[in-house]
Write a protein that holds these residues in place. Structure first.
Motif, short mmCIF file in Angstrom:
data_model
loop_
_atom_site.label_atom_id
_atom_site.label_comp_id
_atom_site.label_asym_id
_atom_site.label_seq_id
_atom_site.Cartn_x
_atom_site.Cartn_y
_atom_site.Cartn_z
N SER A 53 0.83 -1.20 0.00
CA SER A 53 0.00 0.00 0.00
C SER A 53 0.87 1.25 0.00
N ASN A 54 0.44 2.24 -0.75
CA ASN A 54 1.12 3.55 -0.84
C ASN A 54 2.44 3.53 -1.60
N VAL A 55 2.69 2.48 -2.37
CA VAL A 55 3.93 2.43 -3.15
C VAL A 55 3.80 3.23 -4.44
N GLY A 56 2.57 3.61 -4.78
CA GLY A 56 2.36 4.38 -6.01
C GLY A 56 1.94 3.52 -7.19
N LYS A 57 1.31 2.37 -6.89
CA LYS A 57 0.96 1.41 -7.94
C LYS A 57 -0.11 1.97 -8.87
N SER A 58 -1.19 2.49 -8.31
CA SER A 58 -2.25 3.04 -9.14
C SER A 58 -1.74 4.21 -9.98
N THR A 59 -0.92 5.04 -9.36
CA THR A 59 -0.36 6.20 -10.07
C THR A 59 0.50 5.75 -11.23
N LEU A 60 1.29 4.69 -11.03
CA LEU A 60 2.15 4.18 -12.10
C LEU A 60 1.32 3.61 -13.24
N ILE A 61 0.30 2.82 -12.93
CA ILE A 61 -0.55 2.25 -13.98
C ILE A 61 -1.23 3.35 -14.77
N ASN A 62 -1.71 4.36 -14.07
CA ASN A 62 -2.35 5.48 -14.76
C ASN A 62 -1.37 6.22 -15.67
N ASP A 135 9.23 1.13 -3.35
CA ASP A 135 9.41 2.58 -3.15
C ASP A 135 10.89 2.90 -3.03
N THR A 136 11.39 3.78 -3.89
CA THR A 136 12.81 4.14 -3.88
C THR A 136 13.23 4.77 -2.56
N ARG A 137 12.29 5.33 -1.84
CA ARG A 137 12.62 5.96 -0.55
C ARG A 137 12.86 4.93 0.54
N HIS A 138 12.31 3.72 0.37
CA HIS A 138 12.31 2.76 1.48
C HIS A 138 12.98 1.42 1.16
N THR A 163 9.66 2.86 -7.71
CA THR A 163 8.75 4.00 -7.88
C THR A 163 9.26 5.22 -7.11
N LYS A 164 8.72 6.36 -7.49
CA LYS A 164 8.98 7.63 -6.78
C LYS A 164 10.47 7.99 -6.75
N ALA A 165 11.16 7.68 -7.84
CA ALA A 165 12.60 7.96 -7.89
C ALA A 165 12.92 9.44 -7.78
N ASP A 166 11.96 10.28 -8.16
CA ASP A 166 12.18 11.73 -8.09
C ASP A 166 12.17 12.26 -6.66
N LYS A 167 11.77 11.42 -5.72
CA LYS A 167 11.65 11.87 -4.33
C LYS A 167 12.96 11.74 -3.54
N VAL A 168 13.98 11.15 -4.15
CA VAL A 168 15.25 10.97 -3.43
C VAL A 168 16.40 11.49 -4.27
N LYS A 169 17.49 11.85 -3.61
CA LYS A 169 18.69 12.31 -4.29
C LYS A 169 19.45 11.11 -4.86
N GLU A 193 16.97 -7.55 -14.14
CA GLU A 193 17.06 -6.12 -14.44
C GLU A 193 16.05 -5.37 -13.59
N ILE A 194 16.41 -4.15 -13.22
CA ILE A 194 15.55 -3.28 -12.41
C ILE A 194 15.15 -2.08 -13.26
N VAL A 195 13.89 -1.69 -13.14
CA VAL A 195 13.40 -0.48 -13.83
C VAL A 195 13.17 0.61 -12.78
N VAL A 196 13.78 1.77 -12.98
CA VAL A 196 13.61 2.90 -12.07
C VAL A 196 12.64 3.88 -12.71
N THR A 197 11.57 4.24 -11.99
CA THR A 197 10.54 5.09 -12.56
C THR A 197 10.19 6.27 -11.65
N SER A 198 9.63 7.26 -12.29
CA SER A 198 8.96 8.37 -11.60
C SER A 198 7.71 8.69 -12.40
N SER A 199 6.55 8.39 -11.82
CA SER A 199 5.29 8.67 -12.51
C SER A 199 5.13 10.17 -12.73
N GLU A 200 5.60 10.95 -11.76
CA GLU A 200 5.44 12.39 -11.83
C GLU A 200 6.24 13.00 -12.97
#
Length: 216
Positions: A53-62, A135-138, A163-169, A193-200
């Motif tokens: 929960s809260n990993v940004g799954k719905s946001t990514l699919i959208n 979540d890239t933050r966690h 997900t949320k790669a834009d939230k961390v340095k 392989e790993i995919v790094v994403t930012s929905s935003e």
């Protein structure tokens, strides 16, 4: 020396175009499933998305489909315990699994969902890949390890999508990736392989679309 579980390379022009064409078609919600007998026919390529929960799954699919309200947030009443199927063109199903790790759900509800999930993962012959969102933050948490182990046991290849790669340095992202890579070495079903994403910021979306379009 190449790192274990490197980042997925950006697709070449032809592969990118294949992904663009697949996701240029309209994405539509097909149905929410609460029991195995409700599953649609296994007549097309299928990929599923799993994440706590809260990993940004719905946001990514959208973001992936370019449809703002296709996948609703995990706290939407009535859809939190369903396996939600979306059609992508006439060739693919995108499957949104319920968010796991939700602390407030009654135990009986969690157990029912876990039984359904196990049966789905072990009995869906057209399921080509599971995308486990982290979540890239966690980084990888204990609940992520549980779903990865279940995928191992079900012999379903899974690929981690950060997900949320834009939230961390960048330095913090590298630290998280080191932790994720170490966790993945324990899972035989993990795709290397790993995919790094930012929905935003739309980072990594073309790569993920291309990966899905390239699955046979």
């Amino acid at each position: 020396m190449q790192l274990p579980f490197p980042l997925a390379e950006e697709p070449d022009a032809a592969t990118r175009e294949k992904g663009r064409l697949l996701f240029a078609a309209e994405s539509q919600f097909l149905k929410g499933v609460v029991a195995m007998d409700g599953l649609p026919d296994a007549d097309r390529i299928e990929v599923c998305f799993a994440g706590r929960s809260n990993v940004g799954k719905s946001t990514l699919i959208n973001a992936l489909t370019g449809t703002k309200a296709l996948a609703r947030a995990s706290n939407t009443p009535g859809r939190t315990q369903e396996i939600n199927f979306f059609t992508q063109s006439d060739s693919h199903y995108l499957v949104d699994l319920p968010g796991y790790g939700y602390a407030n759900a009654p135990l009986a509800v969690v157990e029912k969902w876990q039984r359904l999930l196990k049966r789905y993962l072990s009995g869906r012959a057209n399921l080509r890949r599971a995308f486990v969102l982290v979540d890239t933050r966690h980084g990888v948490k204990a609940v992520d390890e549980e779903i990865m182990t279940l995928l191992d046991q079900s012999a379903v290849t899974f690929q981690v999508v950060m997900t949320k790669a834009d939230k961390v340095k960048p330095a913090e992202q590298e630290k998280t990736l080191t932790q994720v890579r170490a966790a993945l070495t324990k899972h035989p079903a993990a795709y290397p392989e790993i995919v790094v994403t930012s929905s935003e910021k739309s980072d990594g979306l073309e790569t993920l679309r291309s990966i899905i379009a390239g699955l046979d």
